[in-house]
Structures are given as structure tokens and as C-alpha cells.
Design a protein around this motif. Structure first.
Motif, mmCIF file in Angstrom:
data_model
loop_
_atom_site.group_PDB
_atom_site.id
_atom_site.type_symbol
_atom_site.label_atom_id
_atom_site.label_comp_id
_atom_site.label_asym_id
_atom_site.label_seq_id
_atom_site.Cartn_x
_atom_site.Cartn_y
_atom_site.Cartn_z
ATOM 1 N N UNK A 144 0.847 -1.183 0.000
ATOM 2 C CA UNK A 144 0.000 0.000 0.000
ATOM 3 C C UNK A 144 0.888 1.240 0.000
ATOM 4 N N UNK A 145 0.611 2.163 -0.884
ATOM 5 C CA UNK A 145 1.451 3.350 -1.043
ATOM 6 C C UNK A 145 0.615 4.598 -0.823
ATOM 7 N N UNK A 146 1.156 5.590 -0.165
ATOM 8 C CA UNK A 146 0.467 6.856 0.014
ATOM 9 C C UNK A 146 0.439 7.645 -1.284
ATOM 10 N N UNK A 147 -0.604 8.462 -1.432
ATOM 11 C CA UNK A 147 -0.688 9.318 -2.611
ATOM 12 C C UNK A 147 0.327 10.451 -2.486
ATOM 13 N N UNK A 148 0.694 11.018 -3.607
ATOM 14 C CA UNK A 148 1.675 12.102 -3.616
ATOM 15 C C UNK A 148 1.123 13.334 -2.916
ATOM 16 N N UNK A 149 1.979 14.035 -2.181
ATOM 17 C CA UNK A 149 1.577 15.293 -1.560
ATOM 18 C C UNK A 149 1.169 16.288 -2.638
ATOM 19 N N UNK A 150 0.151 17.088 -2.312
ATOM 20 C CA UNK A 150 -0.290 18.101 -3.260
ATOM 21 C C UNK A 150 -1.224 17.582 -4.329
ATOM 22 N N UNK A 151 -1.693 16.351 -4.201
ATOM 23 C CA UNK A 151 -2.633 15.792 -5.165
ATOM 24 C C UNK A 151 -3.899 16.643 -5.199
ATOM 25 N N UNK A 152 -4.266 17.133 -6.377
ATOM 26 C CA UNK A 152 -5.409 18.033 -6.484
ATOM 27 C C UNK A 152 -6.694 17.281 -6.770
ATOM 28 N N UNK A 153 -6.631 15.997 -6.996
ATOM 29 C CA UNK A 153 -7.828 15.200 -7.139
ATOM 30 C C UNK A 153 -8.425 15.237 -8.525
ATOM 31 N N UNK A 154 -9.627 14.667 -8.606
ATOM 32 C CA UNK A 154 -10.334 14.589 -9.877
ATOM 33 C C UNK A 154 -11.767 15.059 -9.673
ATOM 34 N N UNK A 155 -12.338 15.609 -10.734
ATOM 35 C CA UNK A 155 -13.737 16.019 -10.711
ATOM 36 C C UNK A 155 -14.590 14.864 -11.222
ATOM 37 N N UNK A 156 -15.688 14.579 -10.519
ATOM 38 C CA UNK A 156 -16.529 13.448 -10.879
ATOM 39 C C UNK A 156 -17.995 13.792 -10.646
ATOM 40 N N UNK A 157 -18.859 13.050 -11.304
ATOM 41 C CA UNK A 157 -20.296 13.136 -11.041
ATOM 42 C C UNK A 157 -20.650 12.129 -9.949
ATOM 43 N N UNK A 158 -21.440 12.564 -8.994
ATOM 44 C CA UNK A 158 -21.807 11.721 -7.850
ATOM 45 C C UNK A 158 -23.228 11.185 -8.041
ATOM 46 N N UNK A 159 -23.407 9.905 -7.722
ATOM 47 C CA UNK A 159 -24.719 9.262 -7.786
ATOM 48 C C UNK A 159 -24.978 8.520 -6.481
ATOM 49 N N UNK A 160 -26.247 8.391 -6.127
ATOM 50 C CA UNK A 160 -26.657 7.495 -5.067
ATOM 51 C C UNK A 160 -27.247 6.249 -5.727
ATOM 52 N N UNK A 161 -26.638 5.105 -5.430
ATOM 53 C CA UNK A 161 -27.058 3.848 -6.049
ATOM 54 C C UNK A 161 -27.879 3.045 -5.054
ATOM 55 N N UNK A 162 -29.032 2.576 -5.490
ATOM 56 C CA UNK A 162 -29.881 1.724 -4.675
ATOM 57 C C UNK A 162 -30.426 0.614 -5.549
ATOM 58 N N UNK A 163 -31.111 -0.337 -4.917
ATOM 59 C CA UNK A 163 -31.699 -1.446 -5.650
ATOM 60 C C UNK A 163 -33.179 -1.185 -5.879
ATOM 61 N N UNK A 164 -33.634 -1.465 -7.083
ATOM 62 C CA UNK A 164 -35.040 -1.320 -7.426
ATOM 63 C C UNK A 164 -35.841 -2.359 -6.648
ATOM 64 N N UNK A 165 -36.819 -1.901 -5.864
ATOM 65 C CA UNK A 165 -37.606 -2.826 -5.039
ATOM 66 C C UNK A 165 -38.398 -3.815 -5.880
ATOM 67 N N UNK A 166 -38.708 -3.459 -7.128
ATOM 68 C CA UNK A 166 -39.504 -4.342 -7.960
ATOM 69 C C UNK A 166 -38.698 -5.229 -8.879
ATOM 70 N N UNK A 167 -37.360 -5.118 -8.852
ATOM 71 C CA UNK A 167 -36.513 -5.935 -9.723
ATOM 72 C C UNK A 167 -35.145 -6.044 -9.085
ATOM 73 N N UNK A 168 -34.208 -6.637 -9.845
ATOM 74 C CA UNK A 168 -32.835 -6.744 -9.345
ATOM 75 C C UNK A 168 -31.935 -5.651 -9.920
ATOM 76 N N UNK A 169 -32.532 -4.638 -10.562
ATOM 77 C CA UNK A 169 -31.734 -3.614 -11.230
ATOM 78 C C UNK A 169 -31.169 -2.609 -10.228
ATOM 79 N N UNK A 170 -30.063 -1.961 -10.641
ATOM 80 C CA UNK A 170 -29.511 -0.849 -9.894
ATOM 81 C C UNK A 170 -30.192 0.441 -10.340
ATOM 82 N N UNK A 171 -30.522 1.306 -9.391
ATOM 83 C CA UNK A 171 -31.046 2.635 -9.683
ATOM 84 C C UNK A 171 -29.990 3.661 -9.322
ATOM 85 N N UNK A 172 -29.737 4.609 -10.224
ATOM 86 C CA UNK A 172 -28.710 5.624 -10.012
ATOM 87 C C UNK A 172 -29.365 7.001 -10.034
ATOM 88 N N UNK A 173 -29.323 7.667 -8.872
ATOM 89 C CA UNK A 173 -29.919 8.982 -8.734
ATOM 90 C C UNK A 173 -28.807 10.033 -8.701
#
Length: 264
Positions: A144-173
Motif C-alpha cells: 500500500x502506497x500513500x498518494x503524492x503530496x499536493x494531489x489536487x484530485x479529480x472532478x466526478x459526477x456523484x450518484x446514489x445507487x440503490x436497488x429497485x424494489x420491484x426488480x434486481x436492477x440498480x437505480x442511479x440517482x
């Protein structure tokens, strides 16, 4: 239900993990359990027994499928809602960096590398004010290696994932944009294990030209209602289908996995 190996695995899971210990204790115990069950000879005996029809092939097949992140997810023992023990077969190139979303889980997890090698990254959400820890409680015995100092990160889209109560599908909000900071990079070769609290953000991929096999355990008395998924690869569809294996496909996948382990 099941043969000698199935019953022994169930007893180990309940004996070591039942009760309501603090999450850090549960994470450490889960790591020791997968390391014990994932020893090549013992895991081969368990999978061969399941491939012969022991256990609950119908129920396990309904919860086994080719995961969208690039590996085959084969349920071995379902002691839900507390313990879900799975074998993961990772295909080279199918889940390489940049293709797998950064995500967390509904409950604490532990994984043991039986064959091959995984690479993994851990992340924090920059400026996240939810008060939750997103780091690893038990990084395991990989490199396991530490990340480099000064890492500015990445921009991403965030979703909340849950399971569809009526099926086995994933729901992404959609849950808005986020910025992630890389905190650790690790490699886990055969014979190593790691364990993570439920909120830990990570992504993993097969790090060799040969298939990688891991034994994966989700445990704990409670499940979060959703997981967090972050992607920099563009918008996700709102629903992602989960196609379960048939019983025939499931037993065939277990037999193929047993043959792969015998050849290791």
C-alpha cells in the motif's frame, strides 16, 4: 443446508462475526475469516462441493451475475442479511483503471486474493461535510502506497445507487458534482487480504494478464440504504440491469472456477 464444507463455512461466519461489535472490530474479524476460507485448498473444496449442487444453487444463481465493473460475481453462501460470501473472477482488461467507478458499499467488506493480483485506489471526497470517515480501517497485507503530496484530485459526477424494489436492477440517482482526492494506491497479490468500512471510497481492477480470483465477504447487521458512486466517464443511465445467471450457468461457472484453481 449443504455439505460438510458449506456447513463449516457457515459456522465460521456466524461464530466469528455474529453479534454487534464496533465496525473496526468487525472489519478486522472479516479479514481474518476470508483469509481462512480463501486458502486455496479449502476454497477449492468449498467450490467443488457447491458445483456438485450442495448449498442453495437456485437461490445463489439468482444473486450471481456478470458485474458491470468487469468481474463475475458468484454467490457462495447467503446468510443474509448478515453474511454474503462470494467468489469474484476478475477478467484482465475488463475493469482497468478509468473504467471502474469509484464507489463504497452498504456494509463492511473483506477480500482475500486467491489467485492473480488486484490493484486498488482509495479516495476521500474533498470538502465532504457528512462527518463520515472514508478511509480504510484495515488496509491489509498488500503493498500500500500513500498518494503524492499536493494531489489536487479529480472532478466526478456523484450518484446514489440503490436497488429497485420491484426488480434486481440498480437505480442511479444524480447527486451533483464532487471532487475526489486520491489517498492511497495498493497492490494485492495472491495470499494477501484487505478489509474496508462501508463508507470507504475505492476502486479495484485486475492487475495481471491472467484472471484474478478473490473471495469477498460483506457482513454486518445493518445495510446502508444506498451506496455512493462517482464517475468521471460521463453520465450514467438511471437504471442499470442486473442479469442473474441460470442455475445451469451458475453451476457451470463454479466448475470452471474450480478448474482454474486446480491449475494455479
Amino acid at each position: 443446508m449443504g455439505g460438510r464444507q458449506v456447513l463449516a463455512a457457515r459456522q465460521l461466519l456466524t461464530g466469528r462475526l455474529d453479534g454487534a461489535p464496533p465496525e473496526y472490530e468487525l472489519v478486522a474479524a472479516a479479514r481474518s475469516v476470508v483469509a481462512e476460507l480463501g486458502s486455496p485448498d479449502r476454497l477449492l473444496e468449498l467450490i467443488a462441493e457447491l458445483a456438485s449442487g450442495e448449498g442453495d444453487p437456485e437461490g445463489c444463481a439468482r444473486l450471481s451475475y456478470r458485474h458491470v465493473l468487469g468481474f463475475d460475481k458468484l454467490l457462495l453462501i447467503d446468510d443474509g442479511p448478515r453474511h454474503m460470501l462470494r467468489a469474484h473472477l476478475w477478467h484482465p482488461g475488463a475493469g482497468t483503471i478509468g473504467k471502474e467507478d469509484i464507489h463504497n458499499h452498504r456494509s463492511p467488506l473483506a477480500s482475500y486474493v486467491v489467485r492473480g493480483r488486484l490493484a486498488m485506489e482509495l479516495y476521500d471526497v474533498a470538502g465532504d461535510g457528512d462527518g463520515e470517515s472514508h478511509g480504510a480501517a484495515d488496509g491489509g497485507d498488500g503493498e500500500l502506497y500513500g498518494a503524492a503530496d499536493g494531489d489536487v484530485g479529480i472532478t466526478a459526477a456523484r450518484y446514489e445507487e440503490s436497488l429497485d424494489a420491484g426488480s434486481a436492477d440498480w437505480l442511479l440517482e444524480p447527486a451533483g458534482p464532487a471532487r475526489l482526492r486520491l489517498t492511497h494506491v495498493g497492490q494485492y497479490a495472491a495470499g494477501s487480504a484487505y478489509a474496508l468500512p462501508a463508507h470507504t471510497l475505492h476502486r479495484a481492477w485486475c492487475d495481471t494478464v491472467e484472471p484474478t480470483v478473490t473471495l469477498f465477504l460483506e457482513t454486518g447487521s445493518e445495510r446502508r440504504p444506498h451506496t455512493d458512486v462517482f464517475t468521471a466517464a460521463g453520465p450514467h443511465p438511471g437504471t442499470v440491469a442486473k442479469v442473474p445467471l441460470t442455475v445451469e450457468e451458475y453451476l457451470g461457472a463454479l466448475n470452471s472456477l474450480a478448474e482454474l484453481l486446480r491449475s494455479s
